[in-house]
Design an enzyme around this catalytic site. Sequence first.
Site, mmCIF file in Angstrom:
data_model
loop_
_atom_site.group_PDB
_atom_site.id
_atom_site.type_symbol
_atom_site.label_atom_id
_atom_site.label_comp_id
_atom_site.label_asym_id
_atom_site.label_seq_id
_atom_site.Cartn_x
_atom_site.Cartn_y
_atom_site.Cartn_z
ATOM 1 N N ASP A 299 27.187 100.040 -0.245
ATOM 2 C CA ASP A 299 26.282 99.955 -1.387
ATOM 3 C C ASP A 299 26.906 100.694 -2.548
ATOM 4 O O ASP A 299 27.437 101.781 -2.379
ATOM 5 C CB ASP A 299 24.937 100.598 -1.035
ATOM 6 C CG ASP A 299 24.041 99.622 -0.317
ATOM 7 O OD1 ASP A 299 24.127 98.425 -0.635
ATOM 8 O OD2 ASP A 299 23.272 100.039 0.568
ATOM 9 N N ASP A 336 14.677 114.221 -23.675
ATOM 10 C CA ASP A 336 14.738 113.141 -22.679
ATOM 11 C C ASP A 336 15.089 113.747 -21.317
ATOM 12 O O ASP A 336 16.207 114.231 -21.102
ATOM 13 C CB ASP A 336 15.813 112.133 -23.127
ATOM 14 C CG ASP A 336 15.872 110.948 -22.202
ATOM 15 O OD1 ASP A 336 15.250 110.986 -21.122
ATOM 16 O OD2 ASP A 336 16.559 109.966 -22.565
ATOM 17 N N GLU A 340 20.087 110.229 -17.524
ATOM 18 C CA GLU A 340 20.916 109.736 -18.621
ATOM 19 C C GLU A 340 20.821 110.678 -19.817
ATOM 20 O O GLU A 340 21.825 111.049 -20.430
ATOM 21 C CB GLU A 340 20.475 108.323 -19.075
ATOM 22 C CG GLU A 340 20.896 107.215 -18.145
ATOM 23 C CD GLU A 340 19.800 106.848 -17.164
ATOM 24 O OE1 GLU A 340 18.919 107.711 -16.922
ATOM 25 O OE2 GLU A 340 19.818 105.725 -16.646
ATOM 26 N N THR A 374 8.911 103.906 -24.219
ATOM 27 C CA THR A 374 7.815 103.101 -23.682
ATOM 28 C C THR A 374 8.353 101.722 -23.352
ATOM 29 O O THR A 374 9.399 101.301 -23.876
ATOM 30 C CB THR A 374 6.658 102.930 -24.694
ATOM 31 O OG1 THR A 374 7.128 102.148 -25.779
ATOM 32 C CG2 THR A 374 6.136 104.261 -25.191
ATOM 33 N N ALA A 375 7.620 101.065 -22.505
ATOM 34 C CA ALA A 375 8.050 99.721 -22.105
ATOM 35 C C ALA A 375 8.021 98.759 -23.291
ATOM 36 O O ALA A 375 8.735 97.762 -23.310
ATOM 37 C CB ALA A 375 7.161 99.209 -20.986
ATOM 38 N N GLN A 376 7.157 99.049 -24.277
ATOM 39 C CA GLN A 376 7.066 98.151 -25.419
ATOM 40 C C GLN A 376 8.241 98.355 -26.382
ATOM 41 O O GLN A 376 8.930 97.419 -26.754
ATOM 42 C CB GLN A 376 5.733 98.361 -26.183
ATOM 43 C CG GLN A 376 4.527 97.748 -25.499
ATOM 44 C CD GLN A 376 4.061 98.589 -24.318
ATOM 45 O OE1 GLN A 376 4.053 99.825 -24.401
ATOM 46 N NE2 GLN A 376 3.699 97.936 -23.222
ATOM 47 N N ARG A 378 10.974 100.240 -25.917
ATOM 48 C CA ARG A 378 12.241 100.351 -25.187
ATOM 49 C C ARG A 378 13.268 101.172 -25.970
ATOM 50 O O ARG A 378 14.460 100.882 -25.992
ATOM 51 C CB ARG A 378 12.781 98.972 -24.841
ATOM 52 C CG ARG A 378 11.872 98.268 -23.826
ATOM 53 C CD ARG A 378 12.315 96.882 -23.502
ATOM 54 N NE ARG A 378 13.643 96.869 -22.895
ATOM 55 C CZ ARG A 378 14.392 95.778 -22.829
ATOM 56 N NH1 ARG A 378 13.950 94.661 -23.358
ATOM 57 N NH2 ARG A 378 15.558 95.812 -22.261
ATOM 58 N N SER A 380 13.808 105.479 -27.433
ATOM 59 C CA SER A 380 13.241 106.817 -27.477
ATOM 60 C C SER A 380 13.960 107.544 -28.603
ATOM 61 O O SER A 380 14.936 107.039 -29.161
ATOM 62 C CB SER A 380 13.421 107.532 -26.150
ATOM 63 O OG SER A 380 14.798 107.734 -25.905
#
Lengths: 684, 542
Positions: A299, A336, A340, A374-376, A378, A380
Site C-alpha cells: 500500500d 491550520d 499539511e 469549508t467544503a463549500q 475549499r 482556507s
Amino acid sequence: MTIHPRPQGGSLARLAVRALPQALRKLDPRHVITSPVIFVVWIGSVLTTVLAIISPSVFSVSVAGWLWATIVFANLAEAIAEGRGKAQADTLRATRTNTTARRLTDDGTEEDVPGTDLDLGDLVVVEAGQVIPGDGDVIEGVASVDESAVTGESSPVIREAGGDRCSVTGGTTVLSDRIVVKITARPGSTFIDKMIALVEGAARQKTPNELALSILLVTLTIIFTLAVGALRMQAAYPGADLSLLMLVALLVCLIPTTIGALLSAIGIAGMDRLVRRNVLAMSGRAVEAAGDVNTLLLDKTGTITFGNRRATDVFPVEGVDRDDLVAAVRLASLADATPEGRSIVDFAEAAGVSGEPSNQASLAVLGADVVPFTAQTRMSGVDMPDGSLLRKGAGSQVTAWVEAGGGVVPSGLQAVIDAVSQRGATPLVVARSRDGVPAVLGVVELKDVVKPGLRERFDELRAMGIRTVMVTGDNPLTARAIAEEAGVDDFLAEATPEDKLRLIRGEQATGRLVAMTGDGTNDAPALAQADVGVAMNTGTSAAKEAGNMVDLDSDPTKLIDIVAIGKQLLITRGALTTFSIANDLAKYFAIIPAMFVAIYPGLQALNIMRLHSPSSAMLSAVIFNAVIILALVPLALHGVAYKPMSASAMLRRNLAVYGLGGVIAPFIGIKLIDLLVSLLPGLG
Amino acid sequence: MAPSLQAVLAILLVAACLAAIHVPLGRYLHWVFTDPRHTRAERVVYRLGGIDPSVEQRPTFYALSLLAFSLVSLIVLWLLLLLQAHLPYAYGRTMDPLVAFNTAASFVTNTNWQSYVPEASAGYAVQALGLTVQNFVSAGVGLAVAIALIRGLARCDTDRIGNFWVDLVRGTVRVLLPLALLAALVLVGLGVVQTLRAPLGVTTLAGGHQVIQGGLAASQEAIKQLGTNGGGFFGANAAHPLESPNGWTNLLEILLMMAIPSALPRTYGLMVADRRQGWTIAAVMASLGVAGMGLLAWLEVGRGSLEGKEVRFGTAWSAVFASATTSTATGAVDAAHESLTPLGGGVAMLNMMLGELSPGGVGTGLTTMIVMIIVTVFIAGLTVGRTPELLGKTIGRREISLAALAMLVPPALVLVGTGLAVIIPASRAAIFATGPAGFSEVLYAFTSAANNNGSAFAGLGASQPFLDAGLAFAMLTGRFVPLVALVSLAGGLAAQGRRPVTAGTLPTHTPTFAGFLLVVILLLTGLTYFPSLALGPIAGLS
C-alpha cells in the site's frame, strides 16, 4: 505483559538448563517417534544400553551414554525453542482471567454471565476500567482501549462502531467511555487463545517443505540402515563378526542425526522470530510461503510514504519574491492544524522564515480573523488586521476567487500547477488580496514523502527476484511519480479492492506467490486470496480472519521482514541438511578402518586422521555426532546469517560455508575428540 | 605406442566421437518424439495392435501399458526359451526352467545378465526371435519412460504424458531399427559373423579338434550395444573374435552403447526449451564418464596384466570398454572384469553403483540423472531460501517421495542381496575366488543385476538356484519399481503449473549447480556403498 523482543545474549545456556527437565521428559518413545531419524537413535540407545549391561566395558558404557546424550541434545534443542514460546504463552494466559460479561438481553436489560459462557452474536456492554470479555466488533459507541496485553504497545487506541476500527480483542481493557460489543469468537477460539496455541507450538503442524525434507531424511535413514544391516551379513564373508555395538555406532553416525535433531527446533524458532517482531502467523505454511513470495503488493500510504502530504517546495509566479510567498503562505497556515498546514509552517521555518506571529494564539492577539476550510469554499486562510486577505487552496478555487475579486491570473500559473501534479504532488495555490485587489502569489508543492531507505530495500528485493507493486488510490500520474521515486517495479493506480483481487489472481495465474497487507473489511477477499496476507491488528476482525498473519504493530513495512524470515527459515534447514550429510564423509574415514582393520590390515590406509585405536575412533565419531547437535543449537534457533542476494550467489556462499565446512569440520573435530578420548583408561 | 598414451588417446577419441554424434542424434530423437505424423509402418502396427495413436495417456495408463507389455514379453520369452527345441536352428540346445526365467527377466529388463552359456543353451532362432527382439523393445521401454519424464517437466497443467505404445513403437521403428541395421552391416563388413549355418567342426593344423561357432551374431551385436543390452551372442561376449574381431569393431561397439544415452541430454534440452539444462546434464555425465574411464585405464595400464584381456585390444582399450559398458547399462564385456586390478574392478562397480548415469542406459541414464537433479535441487533450493523447484516445477512431498523411491530401490537390492548371498551356504559355495575378490564377485553380480547392467565379474557360478532366482528378482524389481515411480513422477510434474523464473530462482544450469550435483551423486553413492566396497575392492589392496 508484552511479546516484544527480549534480550537474549548469553541467556542460551540458562535457557538450556531450564529446558533440561523437559528434554529428559521427551525421551518418551511416544514423543521420539515423531522424528524418525531420532527414533532410530533411540532404538540404538536401548540396544547399546542392554549390551553395556550384559558386558560392561569403558567402550560400551561410553557409546551407550553418548547415544542417549545425542537424543537428549536433540530434545534440548526443541525444548529450548518451545521454552521461549512458553514464557510468552504464560503472560498471555494471565490476561485470560475469568471476566464477567454484562450481556444485553433481548428486552434491553443487562445480565451478568461468566465470559466463558458467551456465544457468537451475543451483545455485551463494556465500560471504562473493564476488561473486554471476548473478541468482537464495536456496534455502539467509541472508547479508548488499552491493548498492551496483546500488542505490547502502551498508548491506548480508539475503537469505534462502524468503519475499519471497530474490532476489539478479548483481554484488552477499556480506558474510557462505554461500548457495546458484538461477540465474534467463541471462548477458547479467541485471538488470545490462538496466540497462546501458536507461541506454545501446540498447534504446530509440519509444513510442506518440512514434510518433504523429512521424507528425504527418512530415505537416507533407510539406505544407511540397509547398508549397515547388510554390512553385518557381508562382513561374515571374511569371517568378521561385527559386534552390534559397532554397527549401532556406525548407523547413528551415518543417518542424518544433526538435521533430524534440529528440524523441529528450526521450525519453532522460525515462528518465534516472527512473534518477536510482533507478527503472528496462523500457520507454518504461511511462513514458508513468505520465503517463496514473488510479488509484494505494498500500500502506498503508510508503507511507501509517510501517509501525509508535506510541503516540499514553493514556486512564486513572475514578479513575486520567493520569501514573500513563503511568508504569506506561512501566515495563512498558522491556524491550520492539519498535517499539511503544519508542514507548511515547518517548511517556512526551514527556509528561514519565522518569528511573530508564531501560532494561532499570536494571530488572535494581532486581531487576525482565521478563515477555516469549508467544503463549500475549499479554501482556507486568514484575514489580517491591515485588511489584506490571504488564501490557499486548490487551483480552480483560488483562481476563481482571484478573478471574482477583479484580479488577473498570471498566464504561467497553469503550467506550474501541471508540472507539480506530474511529479506526483498536490499543488496548493496561494493568493493575496491587498487594497481590494487579489493576486496570485504562487504555488506550494505538497507531496506525500517517500520513506527514506526504501529504494535500497526494493533493490535488495529485486536482487532476490521479488517484484514490488505499489497499490494506491491516487490517479495514475501521481502514482507513477511516486512509484519512480520509491523505486518499486510497478504500481496499481486508482485501485479498488476488486482491482487488488484481480491483480493477485493474475499474478497467481502465472505461478507467482503474492504477499500483501491490509486492514479494512474490503481488503478481506484480497487478503484471503494472497498467499501471504498480513492483516494489521488495528484492522477489522474480517481482515484478521481472512489473512494468515497478523501484525500486532500494524506496520505494513514489516512485510519485507516477513519475507526475510521465511527465507531464513528455509535456508537454515537447507544449510544444516547440507552440513549433516557432508559430515558423513569424515565419519566413514573414522569408523570403517576401525571396523575392519583387524581382518584387512591394508584398510589402515583409510585411517587418514591417524586415530588412536579402533575403539577411540568409533567413540570419537559418536561423541562428535552428539556434540555437533549441541554446537548447532544456537544456529538453529537464530537462523543462519541472511543477506539479500541472488539465488546463484546465495547457493555459492552457502555451499562453501555449510557444504565444504561440513566436510572439513568433522575431520578436525573427530581428531581433537580422539586425542582426548585416547586418554581414557581402559578404552583400548 | 606407449599404453598410457594409447589410453589417453582412446578416451579422447571416444569423447570426440560422442561429442560429434550427440548433436544430430539428440535433435533426431527430439523430432522422433515430437513429430505429429505417423509413418505408414507405424500406422500398420497401431492398426494391428488396436491402438489409437492420437490419444495420449494418463500416467496410470502409461504405467499399466508398460507393465502389461513387459509382463507379456517376460512370459513369451520364457516360453520361447523353454520350447526352443521345437524351433528351427536349435541345434539341440535347451535351457533349465529357472535359468530360462532368469534369462527372460534379464532380457526384458534390459539387463542381459547371462546365467546361461549361449553356445550350449540358446539356439539361433530363440536368440533372434526372443533375445534380439527384447534387445530392441526393452531399450524402447527405457527410452519411452525417459521421454515421458521429460514431457512431465516440459508440460503444464495437463494429466497426459504421452502414449506408451506410440513412444515404444517410434523409439523402435525410427531409432533403434535403422541404426541397428546400419551398425550390423558395418559390423559384418568388419568381420563379425552372420550366418544360419551350424557350428563347424574342424581339425586344426596341430591336429586338434575345434568348433567354429556360427549364428546371427552381427545383427544381435548391433542392437546389444545400441540398446545398452549387453547380452552376448557367445558366452565370451565381445571378447569373442566372432563378435568383435578387431580394434575397429571394439571402438564401434563402445560408440554404439554410448550413442543414445549421450544424445538424450540434448533431446532433453530441446524438449524443455532450455538447451542449457541439457548442457549441464551432458557436462556432468561427461565428467563422470571420462573420470571413470580415465581412472580405470590409469589403474589397469602399467598395473594390471593382460591376463583375462584380449591381446588384440590391449589393456588400454579393454579398460575403456570396461568403463563404457559399466557406465552405460550395457554389460557387454571384451575382457574378464575379474582380471581387472582390485581397484579397477572397484571403478567398474562404482560406475554401476552411481546408478549408471555416465551416460547410463538408453533412457534410464537420463532418468537416473533427473532423479539426482531433483534430490540436488531439493537440498540446494532450501539453501537459497525458496521452496525447491526444477524448471518452475515445485519439488514437494510427492516429487521427493517418488525420486527417493527410484533412488532407494537399486541400493537396497544390492546391499541386501549381496549380504544374503554371502551367508547362504549354497550361493556362497558358488563363489570362485578367495578373499576380497570372492566377495567382489557377489557384490558385482547384485550391483549389475539391480542396476540392469548385466556384466559379470566372472568366477561366480551364477547358475545356481538362489542366485538365479535372487538376481532375477533384483533385475525385475530394480527395473520396474523405479520405472513406475518415474512415470508417476512425470504425471505429477505435468499436472503442475510453472512458476516464473526470477533472480530468486535457483538456476539449474550454472557450473555451481553442476558441481554440486556431481558432489551429491558421488557423496550419496559413496556413503551407500563405501562399507561394501571396503570389504571387496578396497580390501583387495592389502
